[in-house]
Design a protein around this motif. Sequence first.
Motif, PDB file in Angstrom:
ATOM      1  N   GLU A   1     -14.380 -10.071   9.500  1.00 28.14           N
ATOM      2  CA  GLU A   1     -15.129  -9.859  10.740  1.00 28.14           C
ATOM      3  C   GLU A   1     -15.308 -11.183  11.440  1.00 28.14           C
ATOM      4  OE1 GLU A   1     -19.636  -8.651  11.797  1.00 28.14           O
ATOM      5  OE2 GLU A   1     -18.505  -7.092  10.730  1.00 28.14           O
ATOM      6  N   THR A   2     -14.954 -11.241  12.710  1.00 28.31           N
ATOM      7  CA  THR A   2     -15.047 -12.485  13.465  1.00 28.31           C
ATOM      8  C   THR A   2     -16.493 -12.774  13.844  1.00 28.31           C
ATOM      9  OG1 THR A   2     -14.797 -11.460  15.633  1.00 28.31           O
ATOM     10  CG2 THR A   2     -12.775 -11.994  14.445  1.00 28.31           C
ATOM     11  N   ALA A   3     -16.719 -13.966  14.359  1.00 32.09           N
ATOM     12  CA  ALA A   3     -18.072 -14.365  14.759  1.00 32.09           C
ATOM     13  C   ALA A   3     -18.647 -13.450  15.830  1.00 32.09           C
ATOM     14  CB  ALA A   3     -18.053 -15.806  15.257  1.00 32.09           C
ATOM     15  N   SER A   4     -17.772 -12.836  16.621  1.00 35.67           N
ATOM     16  CA  SER A   4     -18.237 -11.939  17.688  1.00 35.67           C
ATOM     17  C   SER A   4     -18.310 -10.486  17.228  1.00 35.67           C
ATOM     18  CB  SER A   4     -17.309 -12.045  18.901  1.00 35.67           C
ATOM     19  OG  SER A   4     -15.975 -11.735  18.534  1.00 35.67           O
ATOM     20  N   GLY A   5     -18.115 -10.246  15.920  1.00 31.70           N
ATOM     21  CA  GLY A   5     -18.248  -8.900  15.383  1.00 31.70           C
ATOM     22  C   GLY A   5     -17.005  -8.053  15.482  1.00 31.70           C
ATOM     23  N   GLU A   6     -15.852  -8.669  15.735  1.00 30.93           N
ATOM     24  CA  GLU A   6     -14.613  -7.915  15.861  1.00 30.93           C
ATOM     25  C   GLU A   6     -13.845  -7.913  14.545  1.00 30.93           C
ATOM     26  OE1 GLU A   6     -12.519  -9.620  19.107  1.00 30.93           O
ATOM     27  OE2 GLU A   6     -14.006  -9.036  20.605  1.00 30.93           O
TER      28      GLU A   6
ATOM     29  N   SER B   1     -15.817   0.616  18.701  1.00 28.90           N
ATOM     30  CA  SER B   1     -14.683  -0.147  18.178  1.00 28.90           C
ATOM     31  C   SER B   1     -14.943  -1.619  18.430  1.00 28.90           C
ATOM     32  CB  SER B   1     -13.382   0.293  18.873  1.00 28.90           C
ATOM     33  OG  SER B   1     -12.305  -0.546  18.524  1.00 28.90           O
ATOM     34  N   ASN B   2     -14.870  -2.414  17.365  1.00 25.55           N
ATOM     35  CA  ASN B   2     -15.072  -3.858  17.478  1.00 25.55           C
ATOM     36  C   ASN B   2     -16.386  -4.198  18.191  1.00 25.55           C
ATOM     37  OD1 ASN B   2     -12.790  -4.961  16.107  1.00 25.55           O
ATOM     38  ND2 ASN B   2     -11.511  -4.301  17.827  1.00 25.55           N
ATOM     39  N   GLY B   3     -17.423  -3.425  17.884  1.00 22.94           N
ATOM     40  CA  GLY B   3     -18.746  -3.716  18.402  1.00 22.94           C
ATOM     41  C   GLY B   3     -19.018  -3.214  19.801  1.00 22.94           C
ATOM     42  N   ARG B   4     -18.026  -2.566  20.449  1.00 24.20           N
ATOM     43  CA  ARG B   4     -18.206  -2.036  21.802  1.00 24.20           C
ATOM     44  C   ARG B   4     -18.148  -0.521  21.779  1.00 24.20           C
ATOM     45  NH1 ARG B   4     -14.162  -4.751  26.058  1.00 24.20           N
ATOM     46  NH2 ARG B   4     -15.099  -3.075  27.302  1.00 24.20           N
ATOM     47  N   THR B   5     -18.807   0.102  22.748  1.00 21.29           N
ATOM     48  CA  THR B   5     -18.795   1.557  22.862  1.00 21.29           C
ATOM     49  C   THR B   5     -17.808   1.977  23.943  1.00 21.29           C
ATOM     50  OG1 THR B   5     -21.100   1.708  22.153  1.00 21.29           O
ATOM     51  CG2 THR B   5     -20.176   3.616  23.305  1.00 21.29           C
ATOM     52  N   TYR B   6     -16.953   2.921  23.587  1.00 22.69           N
ATOM     53  CA  TYR B   6     -15.974   3.476  24.517  1.00 22.69           C
ATOM     54  C   TYR B   6     -16.204   4.984  24.600  1.00 22.69           C
ATOM     55  CZ  TYR B   6     -13.665  -1.015  23.687  1.00 22.69           C
ATOM     56  OH  TYR B   6     -13.377  -2.356  23.577  1.00 22.69           O
ATOM     57  N   TYR B   7     -15.637   5.621  25.650  1.00 24.80           N
ATOM     58  CA  TYR B   7     -15.896   7.038  25.875  1.00 24.80           C
ATOM     59  C   TYR B   7     -14.577   7.811  26.018  1.00 24.80           C
ATOM     60  CZ  TYR B   7     -20.684   5.566  26.580  1.00 24.80           C
ATOM     61  OH  TYR B   7     -21.924   5.030  26.398  1.00 24.80           O
ATOM     62  N   PHE B   8     -14.617   9.043  25.500  1.00 27.69           N
ATOM     63  CA  PHE B   8     -13.446   9.905  25.520  1.00 27.69           C
ATOM     64  C   PHE B   8     -13.845  11.269  26.080  1.00 27.69           C
ATOM     65  CE2 PHE B   8     -12.691   6.584  22.530  1.00 27.69           C
ATOM     66  CZ  PHE B   8     -11.329   6.300  22.656  1.00 27.69           C
ATOM     67  N   ASP B   9     -12.946  11.857  26.856  1.00 29.82           N
ATOM     68  CA  ASP B   9     -13.215  13.124  27.521  1.00 29.82           C
ATOM     69  C   ASP B   9     -13.241  14.248  26.487  1.00 29.82           C
ATOM     70  OD1 ASP B   9     -12.732  15.666  28.877  1.00 29.82           O
ATOM     71  OD2 ASP B   9     -12.333  14.478  30.676  1.00 29.82           O
ATOM     72  N   ALA B  10     -14.401  14.873  26.336  1.00 32.49           N
ATOM     73  CA  ALA B  10     -14.585  15.878  25.280  1.00 32.49           C
ATOM     74  C   ALA B  10     -13.636  17.057  25.444  1.00 32.49           C
ATOM     75  CB  ALA B  10     -16.033  16.357  25.264  1.00 32.49           C
ATOM     76  N   SER B  11     -13.401  17.495  26.676  1.00 37.10           N
ATOM     77  CA  SER B  11     -12.549  18.671  26.877  1.00 37.10           C
ATOM     78  C   SER B  11     -11.108  18.378  26.474  1.00 37.10           C
ATOM     79  CB  SER B  11     -12.609  19.128  28.341  1.00 37.10           C
ATOM     80  OG  SER B  11     -12.097  18.130  29.211  1.00 37.10           O
ATOM     81  N   VAL B  12     -10.632  17.164  26.758  1.00 37.32           N
ATOM     82  CA  VAL B  12      -9.268  16.795  26.368  1.00 37.32           C
ATOM     83  C   VAL B  12      -9.181  16.667  24.855  1.00 37.32           C
ATOM     84  CG1 VAL B  12      -7.453  15.055  26.585  1.00 37.32           C
ATOM     85  CG2 VAL B  12      -8.877  15.631  28.563  1.00 37.32           C
ATOM     86  N   VAL B  13     -10.173  16.031  24.265  1.00 33.84           N
ATOM     87  CA  VAL B  13     -10.199  15.858  22.811  1.00 33.84           C
ATOM     88  C   VAL B  13     -10.217  17.213  22.115  1.00 33.84           C
ATOM     89  CG1 VAL B  13     -11.554  14.989  20.871  1.00 33.84           C
ATOM     90  CG2 VAL B  13     -11.307  13.600  22.932  1.00 33.84           C
ATOM     91  N   GLU B  14     -11.071  18.107  22.578  1.00 28.48           N
ATOM     92  CA  GLU B  14     -11.206  19.403  21.929  1.00 28.48           C
ATOM     93  C   GLU B  14      -9.947  20.259  22.121  1.00 28.48           C
ATOM     94  OE1 GLU B  14     -14.816  20.739  23.659  1.00 28.48           O
ATOM     95  OE2 GLU B  14     -16.043  19.310  22.512  1.00 28.48           O
ATOM     96  N   GLY B  15      -9.265  20.075  23.262  1.00 30.11           N
ATOM     97  CA  GLY B  15      -7.992  20.766  23.457  1.00 30.11           C
ATOM     98  C   GLY B  15      -6.961  20.312  22.438  1.00 30.11           C
ATOM     99  N   LEU B  16      -6.925  19.014  22.162  1.00 33.06           N
ATOM    100  CA  LEU B  16      -6.024  18.498  21.136  1.00 33.06           C
ATOM    101  C   LEU B  16      -6.445  18.959  19.748  1.00 33.06           C
ATOM    102  CD1 LEU B  16      -5.443  14.904  22.534  1.00 33.06           C
ATOM    103  CD2 LEU B  16      -3.668  16.609  22.120  1.00 33.06           C
ATOM    104  N   ASP B  17      -7.756  19.002  19.510  1.00 32.72           N
ATOM    105  CA  ASP B  17      -8.248  19.536  18.236  1.00 32.72           C
ATOM    106  C   ASP B  17      -7.635  20.916  17.968  1.00 32.72           C
ATOM    107  OD1 ASP B  17      -9.922  17.352  17.883  1.00 32.72           O
ATOM    108  OD2 ASP B  17     -11.734  18.404  18.523  1.00 32.72           O
TER     109      ASP B  17
ATOM    110  N   ALA C   1      -8.204  -4.491  23.853  1.00 28.11           N
ATOM    111  CA  ALA C   1      -9.433  -3.901  23.324  1.00 28.11           C
ATOM    112  C   ALA C   1      -9.451  -2.392  23.556  1.00 28.11           C
ATOM    113  CB  ALA C   1     -10.648  -4.550  23.980  1.00 28.11           C
ATOM    114  N   TYR C   2      -9.078  -1.956  24.753  1.00 28.93           N
ATOM    115  CA  TYR C   2      -9.064  -0.527  25.045  1.00 28.93           C
ATOM    116  C   TYR C   2      -8.012   0.191  24.204  1.00 28.93           C
ATOM    117  CZ  TYR C   2     -12.460   0.203  28.777  1.00 28.93           C
ATOM    118  OH  TYR C   2     -13.616   0.368  29.477  1.00 28.93           O
ATOM    119  N   TYR C   3      -6.830  -0.380  24.092  1.00 27.68           N
ATOM    120  CA  TYR C   3      -5.773   0.278  23.315  1.00 27.68           C
ATOM    121  C   TYR C   3      -6.163   0.359  21.841  1.00 27.68           C
ATOM    122  CZ  TYR C   3      -1.262   1.714  21.550  1.00 27.68           C
ATOM    123  OH  TYR C   3      -0.259   2.430  20.937  1.00 27.68           O
ATOM    124  N   THR C   4      -6.747  -0.719  21.326  1.00 23.95           N
ATOM    125  CA  THR C   4      -7.200  -0.708  19.931  1.00 23.95           C
ATOM    126  C   THR C   4      -8.260   0.360  19.718  1.00 23.95           C
ATOM    127  OG1 THR C   4      -6.744  -3.084  19.748  1.00 23.95           O
ATOM    128  CG2 THR C   4      -8.192  -2.111  18.086  1.00 23.95           C
TER     129      THR C   4
END
Length: 1005
Positions: free
Chosen positions: A111-116, A200-216, A275-278
């Motif tokens: 873990e890096t000094a910045s929490g990554e 991810s790496n100490g940051r919060t990202y958001y994903f579209d629930a309807s797209v995610v659930e469709g893939l589910d 960061a976003y791709y990771t």
Amino acid sequence: MKRNKRPWARWGVPVSALTAMLLCLGSVAPAQAEEIPVPANGDAAAASIGISHVTVGADTITVTGTVPAGDAGATVTVTESGAQVSGEDGSAFGTATADADGGFSVTGPRETASGEDGLYDAFTASVDGAGVGTARFADALDFTSVNTDAYPDIADKKGLQVQMTDDAESLGVQHAALNVDLGTLMLNTQVSDDDIAFTSNGRTYYFDASVVEGLDTQIKALSDNGVLVNLILLVYRHDGVATSAYHQLGDPDASSADGAGPIVGFNMTTAEGVAYYTAAMEFIASRWTRPDQKYGQALGYIVGNEVDAQWAWANAGDKTVDEFVDSYSRALRITSLATRKYDAAARTYTSLDHNWTALSGSNPDNDNPTRYYSSKQIVDALTTASQTSGDFPWDVAFHPYPQNLFDPAFWNDTQATEDFDTPLITFKNIEVLTEYLQQSDLEYQGEQRRVILSEQGCNTPGAGDSLTEDAEKLQAACFAYAYYKIRFSDGIDAFILHRHVDHRQEGGLNLGLWTADYSTTFPATPLKKKYIYDVYKYIDTARSLEVTDFAKKIIGISDWSDVIPGFDASKLDQRAITQTVGARVDARTQGASSLGRFSRGVDGWAPSDNASTATVTNGVLHVGTQSGTFASQYRGVVKDFGTRAPNVSGQWLTARVRIPSATHLGAETVVELTATLASGQKVEGQGRIAADGSFHTVALRVPKQRGATLDTLKVRVRGTGSAQPDATFDVASVATARSVGSSRRTNVLVSAGVASADLIGTTLSVTVTNLDSEKLHGTASVRADCGDYAVVERRVRLPKTAFGASSTVDFTVTGATADASTACVVVDGTAFTVPVVVPPPVDHLLYDFESDASGWVAGDATASVARVTSMANGPGAPKEGSGMLQANATASPATTPHVISVTPDEPIDLGDAASVHLWGDSYGGAPGATGYVMTFTLTGEDGTTRTVTDADFTPDSWNQLVVDVSDWSGRSAVVSMSVSFAAVGSTYPTWNPSFQIDGIGFFTS
């Protein structure tokens, strides 16, 4: 699946250009420290200077390497930096003193000094500020992944890019590929409370629930059936969607020039892009590799599509192959690291097309090395990049389409040779790919990199809405030959066919197992199964040789061993054929034992194929349909019985199901029960019930057999047609029973059709298919009071019909409503309202171009006309017959009408005609065009004209233009016809397209 898969559907590219434009991949040169040059004599010691190994443990990272002998005893500083191609200075990771041989080792926190997480970082070494060697990424993972299950052993290589998960189960699909648009899946800001937050790496990202659930829904339906799922990771342009993460994920160098594709490369240039791709990859891996498979399981990750054709499919702007691979390989590496962080068995693939040494793509510029590469260039550059900066297990997802995508006879390919310099690698010479990868300097840890064939197919030549049986058999022969070749090819793990359903925007290609419904808006609506369907379904079963026997004559062989090295018929039976049994409807049951009572909740039942929800209200299980599901698709619920599985040998399985009256599922509503036994055998049966808002019982008997312990049971409902209703149904109970009486409702499927469009006096044929376990006997009749047809016969006796068999009886039509579309058929006392298939009116052909140009001549802005038998673009063949007329335009402004015409020797009498029609097609896309237009004009001897203009003319496909002449005074003496074609909205000064016409005729009604 890729929507609008081929750009030539938009450009109108000819096949010669099209075949050069298909497939691809990339390579890396990480952020560089000052590099020690390698001596020309290849001194191995000098070549190994720098960091040689990066091992990532659970909490620490260890970096080892060697400095030049002259620096023995010196302090070596190791620096850590992000994966982006930025050149920014990194942060200090640690120091060590080089030993007498120049060796050093530094261990520091993961873990890096910045929490990554340092898992993704690049490491460089320096002595006294001078860089030593090149940057290196992790090349060994020494920690326990979240999921440690072994990679599944799937001997069967048969796969499909799945559109309909319910049909995939019926087909026995073992490998699947699904598209994931990261720009739709991921957001760059929270939009609603429903968005899924992920850290991810100490940051919060958001994903579209309807797209995610469709893939589910898609992924789980497949993986629960034992299908190995691969996700194709893409970034489509979403310029107008401010909340899309496309703005961070997409390569900032992506071009918006004409011809540049809508799928862009991955942003590995900025820290934000990395960061976003990771985060995207960590979210995907964390959700779809869970040990409990709550949302389904995906084990394959295909990074991009045909990246060697980057201008079209991985748009990164003008870049040399090394520049492109430098960026692309970082995305490939992040994918591999992120997915293996969560699942040790996950595999990462690069995507390549069949242009092996030939430059991939010819539009817009096949000599431009900064836009299109060859797939061999990508493999070589990627190998060099990964080995230089820390090798990792990237594998190859290849697309060996035939040389000419429109011609499925790949055995005639001339550009697929048996050497490493072959221009193309197609089905014909696919072994060249594995032989090339088996070279020691290209292997990964002493083994060939894995290969899957993730997208390729066999075209059905001809117009998509009127394919011939011969054309369908040629497509099926292509698949049979290719499948057998891949089945007995070492080093290839999967053969994933493209497509499930023909796609009307795929440049005229008809690659599906199903034809498309041309009457609907959605371009890949399934209409009917093609000849290839059963070949695909049974090719990996005991029926394999039976369903492929037809193909040997087409290919010109007497035995498959003549052309398939190592062919062994005994190894073809890899999958048990589903056992279909008769079912009973509304029969009395005795000795019931519950498999699902809903007084206390869902009792383990969960949404299955195409179902979005399964909830309980007042002791009834309510099932909701996933949006976008066609009425004809099954939607349902499933229960996994786990360790409490009952033995059902010789038992009846029953379900009480209610379909609301207003489901809009069409005329035919069917309940299907599918039992999967512990032995792997599947048993299924169907019950035709009414959508009347009442509960009906459907029951099937499991044959007596060993291993008949119930593993899973599905209860599913389907209708008919291409509608996409938000349909629901209810289940009151599911049970076993010791005995079941006879059906109290006739369990049959009924279809009907008339022999002629002139209805009165014609024959109405009614076909009855028995779904019941008991023989059908009784009578059939047609009632006028509940349908559109009246007939002579009062009642016709049906022959005794066993389960699965069909009987056809005929009636003579005496009356029909103005828009007669349904018949009310009563079978053995039960009334069924069924659609009636009415053949099209007789087409009275005027010009079919079967022998010559029939007097048609070139007019304004047209150089020549000629009869041809094929064209170099979609759809590749005449609309009907063996000939068509092709016009070649002169170079002129794109919006100039290009004209052809005919003046018959004698005026044509169309006095009985209601309408006149022709079919038109074109290719040669005009730069900047917003559309195309074709006009058809008739001129009468009296000087009057009738004209129709198609302003939505689609290149690379047949378009029908119809002129209404029912009230035209000039129709009895037509003295000339003309056709013009032009682009719309383009200022291009010198455009010379080609266009074709065929099948000019008239209808009398």
